[in-house]
Design a protein around this motif. Structure first.
Motif, PDB file in Angstrom:
ATOM      1  N   ALA A   1       0.847  -1.244   0.056  1.00  0.00           N
ATOM      2  CA  ALA A   1      -0.053   0.137  -0.068  1.00  0.00           C
ATOM      3  C   ALA A   1       0.696   1.298  -0.137  1.00  0.00           C
ATOM      4  O   ALA A   1       0.366   2.202   0.375  1.00  0.00           O
ATOM      5  N   GLY A   2       2.138   1.209  -0.069  1.00  0.00           N
ATOM      6  CA  GLY A   2       3.027   2.190  -0.225  1.00  0.00           C
ATOM      7  C   GLY A   2       3.437   2.806   1.165  1.00  0.00           C
ATOM      8  O   GLY A   2       4.065   3.927   1.374  1.00  0.00           O
ATOM      9  N   ILE A   3       3.236   2.014   2.168  1.00  0.00           N
ATOM     10  CA  ILE A   3       3.570   2.304   3.380  1.00  0.00           C
ATOM     11  C   ILE A   3       4.723   1.657   4.141  1.00  0.00           C
ATOM     12  O   ILE A   3       4.696   0.332   4.390  1.00  0.00           O
ATOM     13  N   THR A   4       5.808   2.514   4.332  1.00  0.00           N
ATOM     14  CA  THR A   4       7.198   1.836   4.497  1.00  0.00           C
ATOM     15  C   THR A   4       7.642   2.442   5.828  1.00  0.00           C
ATOM     16  O   THR A   4       8.565   1.762   6.548  1.00  0.00           O
ATOM     17  N   THR A   5       7.245   3.659   6.151  1.00  0.00           N
ATOM     18  CA  THR A   5       7.866   4.177   7.509  1.00  0.00           C
ATOM     19  C   THR A   5       6.660   4.703   8.451  1.00  0.00           C
ATOM     20  O   THR A   5       5.514   4.484   8.234  1.00  0.00           O
ATOM     21  N   VAL A   6       6.971   5.017   9.715  1.00  0.00           N
ATOM     22  CA  VAL A   6       5.951   5.554  10.589  1.00  0.00           C
ATOM     23  C   VAL A   6       5.239   6.585  10.041  1.00  0.00           C
ATOM     24  O   VAL A   6       4.066   6.953  10.120  1.00  0.00           O
ATOM     25  N   ASP A   7       5.955   7.555   9.818  1.00  0.00           N
ATOM     26  CA  ASP A   7       5.124   8.816   8.950  1.00  0.00           C
ATOM     27  C   ASP A   7       4.220   8.400   7.968  1.00  0.00           C
ATOM     28  O   ASP A   7       3.199   9.129   7.840  1.00  0.00           O
ATOM     29  N   HIS A   8       4.536   7.426   7.143  1.00  0.00           N
ATOM     30  CA  HIS A   8       3.606   6.930   6.311  1.00  0.00           C
ATOM     31  C   HIS A   8       2.160   6.368   6.855  1.00  0.00           C
ATOM     32  O   HIS A   8       1.239   6.517   6.320  1.00  0.00           O
ATOM     33  N   ILE A   9       2.461   5.791   7.914  1.00  0.00           N
ATOM     34  CA  ILE A   9       1.090   5.158   8.695  1.00  0.00           C
ATOM     35  C   ILE A   9       0.431   6.416   9.206  1.00  0.00           C
ATOM     36  O   ILE A   9      -0.713   6.436   8.793  1.00  0.00           O
ATOM     37  N   VAL A  10       1.179   7.397   9.688  1.00  0.00           N
ATOM     38  CA  VAL A  10       0.312   8.638  10.280  1.00  0.00           C
ATOM     39  C   VAL A  10      -0.508   9.533   9.010  1.00  0.00           C
ATOM     40  O   VAL A  10      -1.482   9.730   9.255  1.00  0.00           O
ATOM     41  N   GLU A  11       0.404   9.291   7.981  1.00  0.00           N
ATOM     42  CA  GLU A  11      -0.259  10.159   6.879  1.00  0.00           C
ATOM     43  C   GLU A  11      -1.489   9.296   6.317  1.00  0.00           C
ATOM     44  O   GLU A  11      -2.478   9.898   5.741  1.00  0.00           O
ATOM     45  N   ALA A  12      -1.343   8.085   6.348  1.00  0.00           N
ATOM     46  CA  ALA A  12      -2.545   7.128   5.722  1.00  0.00           C
ATOM     47  C   ALA A  12      -3.682   7.373   6.552  1.00  0.00           C
ATOM     48  O   ALA A  12      -4.760   7.330   6.159  1.00  0.00           O
TER      49      ALA A  12
ATOM     50  N   TYR B   1      -2.123   2.383  14.591  1.00  0.00           N
ATOM     51  CA  TYR B   1      -2.046   3.424  14.476  1.00  0.00           C
ATOM     52  C   TYR B   1      -1.809   4.255  15.866  1.00  0.00           C
ATOM     53  O   TYR B   1      -0.867   5.337  15.666  1.00  0.00           O
ATOM     54  N   ALA B   2      -2.134   3.879  16.903  1.00  0.00           N
ATOM     55  CA  ALA B   2      -1.789   4.436  18.134  1.00  0.00           C
ATOM     56  C   ALA B   2      -0.486   4.320  18.482  1.00  0.00           C
ATOM     57  O   ALA B   2       0.260   5.477  19.033  1.00  0.00           O
ATOM     58  N   MET B   3       0.194   3.163  18.039  1.00  0.00           N
ATOM     59  CA  MET B   3       1.726   3.237  18.312  1.00  0.00           C
ATOM     60  C   MET B   3       2.508   4.281  17.424  1.00  0.00           C
ATOM     61  O   MET B   3       3.373   4.777  17.778  1.00  0.00           O
ATOM     62  N   SER B   4       1.946   4.248  16.138  1.00  0.00           N
ATOM     63  CA  SER B   4       2.655   5.017  15.314  1.00  0.00           C
ATOM     64  C   SER B   4       2.578   6.484  15.706  1.00  0.00           C
ATOM     65  O   SER B   4       3.412   7.596  15.491  1.00  0.00           O
ATOM     66  N   MET B   5       1.697   7.000  16.670  1.00  0.00           N
ATOM     67  CA  MET B   5       1.600   8.473  17.369  1.00  0.00           C
ATOM     68  C   MET B   5       2.125   8.456  18.521  1.00  0.00           C
ATOM     69  O   MET B   5       2.079   9.245  19.212  1.00  0.00           O
ATOM     70  N   GLY B   6       2.936   7.336  18.804  1.00  0.00           N
ATOM     71  CA  GLY B   6       3.617   7.234  20.151  1.00  0.00           C
ATOM     72  C   GLY B   6       2.720   6.760  21.460  1.00  0.00           C
ATOM     73  O   GLY B   6       3.443   7.061  22.273  1.00  0.00           O
ATOM     74  N   ARG B   7       1.655   6.303  21.056  1.00  0.00           N
ATOM     75  CA  ARG B   7       0.640   6.077  22.205  1.00  0.00           C
ATOM     76  C   ARG B   7       1.106   4.691  22.577  1.00  0.00           C
ATOM     77  O   ARG B   7       0.826   3.850  21.878  1.00  0.00           O
TER      78      ARG B   7
END
Length: 446
Positions: A199-210, A228-234
């Motif tokens: 899906a074009g998601i390879t970094t944590v930033d990409h997860i947040v953007e998606a 998604y919660a982990m990607s936000m640091g939660r």
């Protein structure tokens, strides 16, 4: 999550290899690789000197030998590692009652629960003091991460390697995680990472953007929300002092494929005995017996049988494992076998049906004693000693040492201690009665 970086994650540096280098002065500063030395062995731990050649844990040992042919290849000495692990865990226990061991060389600590730290400054002081204490007590180094959550503390300790300390301050979580790969987040393994990559998601930033909705669509409701919660640091997971084991198991990989059915059955019986021994040491019992078979083509089959109640009886576990084996075709060859017990409990429930059946059997008449005969008993043959590289040995004249290599009826030993200079090498006959297996010596003299 904590408002201050008071969750500590400790990860000892190249633990098994570091213990070997500390115990063997001649190996310090040199590449050391610990693991199974057979044709199908894998690397358990590689020293940092060996990692420069591309060697890493879980790599096939044959590949490691090609990459780093001049390294010292040693079998694991678990008793030595266990001794050091106990020393490290005791130091962590002085910091807080909430210590969550993940393995023999890795653990989380809630410093706030132990009153050891309440802010970034005091947390850093505790972390530095812990690293100094570990070096003083064991002679080894450990890397420390400090953050407001378990996930970030583990990320920080990885950044600190080797022999460092990293503190993640509140408010910097997103900036830190953003450029990291998706595999940094807990719960993202190879399969999930591949689904995200497509899906074009390879970094944590990409997860947040998606966005969270897209993550739920790709990974499902529960997993998508969690990632998604982990990607936000939660990360709200608490440090848990007691980690409840869900199963007990043992397995062996064989140097050559097993094709003889009788040999396979004997190996399953042996594994069942080892599994029960480990089960009893843990003071547990279990009600589900699991058999694992990896065949010649790497396909893996798992079969299980649930008993009427939990047991720690080796006969019961062995018979269940053998019944499970009957349903598995092993004629083409078996490269790995495993026996496990799950559904653990702290008690056993006797098999009453078997007990009643035994009580109802008519007693057999006692056999007439046979006349005594004078039989000359032959002495049992001495077991063949295997001098594996890295094992501790002792000689009455030369003292403690370790096996450097063996073959063609000879064994080469280097005699040295953790607190001595690099020692001399001597060669003996493999059956020399004066050369015996020894015990691991303390890395730091008392």
């Amino acid at each position: 999550m904590k408002a201050a970086p008071t969750i500590l994650h400790l990860d000892m540096d190249a633990f098994f290899a570091a213990v070997e280098q500390a115990a063997k002065p001649s190996l310090r500063g040199k590449p050391v690789i610990v693991g199974g030395l057979g044709g199908r062995g894998v690397v358990s731990t590689a020293s940092y000197e060996a990692r420069k050649f591309g060697v890493h844990s879980a790599m096939p040992m044959a590949q490691a030998r090609r990459l780093c042919p001049n390294a010292a290849y040693l079998v694991p000495r678990f008793s030595a590692y266990h001794r050091v692990s106990k020393q490290v865990m005791a130091l962590l226990g002085e910091l807080s009652p909430l210590v969550e061991p993940l393995s023999s060389d890795e653990a989380f600590v809630d410093l706030e629960a132990g009153g050891s730290a309440s802010d970034a400054r005091t947390a850093r002081e505790v972390g530095e003091r812990l690293r100094a204490d570990i070096r003083r007590v064991t002679g080894l180094t450990g890397s420390v991460g400090l953050a407001g959550s378990k996930m970030l503390a583990k990320v920080a300790s990885e950044m600190a390697k080797p022999d460092g300390l990293v503190v993640v301050l509140p408010g910097t979580e997103r900036e830190l995680l953003g450029p990291m790969t998706v595999r940094t987040l807990p719960g993202i393994g190879p399969a999930t990472a591949e689904a995200l990559r497509r899906a074009g998601i390879t970094t944590v930033d990409h997860i947040v953007e998606a966005g969270e909705d897209e993550l739920v669509r790709l990974l499902g409701d529960s997993h998508g929300h969690g990632v998604y919660a982990m990607s936000m640091g939660r990360d709200d997971r608490p440090v848990v002092a007691e980690r409840e084991a869900k199963s007990v198991s043992v397995e062996d990989t064989f140097d050559t494929d097993l094709t003889d059915r009788l040999r396979v059955r004997l190996e399953v019986a042996r594994l069942a005995d080892r599994c029960v021994e480990r089960l009893r040491k843990a003071g547990r019992s279990g009600r589900t017996v699991v058999l694992k078979v990896r065949r010649y083509d790497f396909s893996t089959l798992t079969r299980s049988e649930t008993l009427r109640g939990p047991t720690d009886d080796p006969v019961v576990v062995k018979e269940a494992a053998e019944r499970l084996l009957e349903g598995v075709d092993t004629t083409a060859g078996v490269r790995l076998l495993g026996v496990g017990v799950s559904g653990l409990a702290d008690f056993t429930q006797e098999d009453l049906f078997a007990q009643f059946a035994a009580e109802e059997q008519p007693a057999e008449p006692a056999a007439e004693p046979e006349p005594e005969r004078a039989v000359a008993e032959e002495p049992a043959p001495e077991p063949v000693r295997r001098w594996l590289p890295g094992l501790d040995v002792h000689h009455p004249e030369y003292g403690p040492g370790w096996v450097q290599g063996s073959g063609v009826g000879r064994v080469t030993v280097r005699f040295e201690r953790p607190d001595s200079p690099p020692g001399r090498i001597r060669t003996f006959a493999a059956d020399d009665p004066e050369l015996t297996l020894g015990e691991p010596l303390p890395l730091v003299p008392d």
